[in-house]
Motif scaffolding. Structure first.
Motif, PDB file in Angstrom:
ATOM      1  N   ALA A   1       0.834  -1.205   0.000  1.00 24.86           N
ATOM      2  CA  ALA A   1       0.000   0.000   0.000  1.00 24.86           C
ATOM      3  C   ALA A   1       0.869   1.255   0.000  1.00 24.86           C
ATOM      4  O   ALA A   1       0.574   2.230  -0.702  1.00 24.86           O
TER       5      ALA A   1
ATOM      6  N   LEU B   1      -3.968   4.910   2.894  1.00 23.68           N
ATOM      7  CA  LEU B   1      -3.529   3.624   3.431  1.00 23.68           C
ATOM      8  C   LEU B   1      -4.654   2.919   4.169  1.00 23.68           C
ATOM      9  O   LEU B   1      -4.860   1.709   4.010  1.00 23.68           O
TER      10      LEU B   1
ATOM     11  N   HIS C   1      -7.256   1.706   1.545  1.00 24.27           N
ATOM     12  CA  HIS C   1      -6.707   0.618   0.744  1.00 24.27           C
ATOM     13  C   HIS C   1      -6.583  -0.662   1.567  1.00 24.27           C
ATOM     14  O   HIS C   1      -6.973  -1.751   1.113  1.00 24.27           O
ATOM     15  N   LEU C   2      -6.056  -0.532   2.786  1.00 16.89           N
ATOM     16  CA  LEU C   2      -5.861  -1.709   3.624  1.00 16.89           C
ATOM     17  C   LEU C   2      -7.176  -2.324   4.046  1.00 16.89           C
ATOM     18  O   LEU C   2      -7.336  -3.547   4.018  1.00 16.89           O
TER      19      LEU C   2
END
Length: 201
Positions: free
Chosen positions: A133, A180, A183-184
């Motif tokens: 990421a 982040l 996305h995570l």
């Protein structure tokens, strides 16, 4: 239920105890709908209800030798089903708790900058997900994030090193952390789904 019906059920139980599969099928058909309605009121999930009904009757078949001693099969069936349903719900709750803990831990990594692969009950791919990421961040956001989280440099220090304002550093950090986390969280949910599906098969 009439006396005749009760006697019919007792007769079926004896036949099932002797390994009669057709009698077992009749017993299943006789109680399936009522048992399904009972379990659904507990689980509020049709797929889980179907799974529990199948599990309960599988358990009954495995322990069929004890059936002739049961005085009221309907009551016995409901108790077994209720206990199994509650156990399943507890297991699901524990699994959701573990998944949430794992997700929160990975997201915490993004905030704290810890890139080590996690151990214990967490998935070994968590650290890798974070590293991947970070690589997707725009160059300046990536630089700011790594300087802050990996090297522990203050915002003021980053501003001096990159020759940008303190406000710009703060903006890059906010955008980087936002990306982040999003996305995570998305990829973790996908990974959880893959893992869960693989266990079911």
């Amino acid at each position: 239920m009439s006396t005749h019906s009760i006697n019919d059920v007792k007769s079926l139980l004896v036949q099932v105890a002797e390994g009669d599969e057709q009698a077992f099928a009749q017993l299943f058909k006789l109680h399936y709908n009522q048992l399904g309605d009972f379990i659904y009121r507990i689980t509020e999930s049709k797929p889980l209800t179907q799974e529990i009904v199948q599990d309960v009757f599988l358990k009954i078949w495995i322990n069929r030798s004890t059936l002739p001693a049961i005085s009221c099969f309907k009551a016995y069936l409901m108790v077994v089903a209720r206990n199994h349903a509650y156990n399943c719900l507890k297991q699901i709750a524990r699994e959701k708790s573990r998944q949430k803990q794992w997700t929160d831990t990975v997201l915490h990594q993004a905030v704290s900058g810890q890139h080590e692969t996690m151990s214990g009950n967490t998935a070994p791919d968590a650290g890798k997900l974070l590293e991947e990421a970070v690589e997707l961040l725009p160059p300046q956001q990536k630089n700011v994030y790594l300087l802050s989280r990996q090297e522990g440099i203050s915002h003021e220090g980053i501003a001096k090193r990159l020759n940008i304002s303190h406000g710009t550093v703060k903006k890059h950090m906010v955008l980087a952390l936002r990306f982040l986390k999003t996305h995570l969280r998305t990829n973790i949910n996908i990974l959880i789904l893959i893992i869960t599906t693989s266990f079911r098969h």
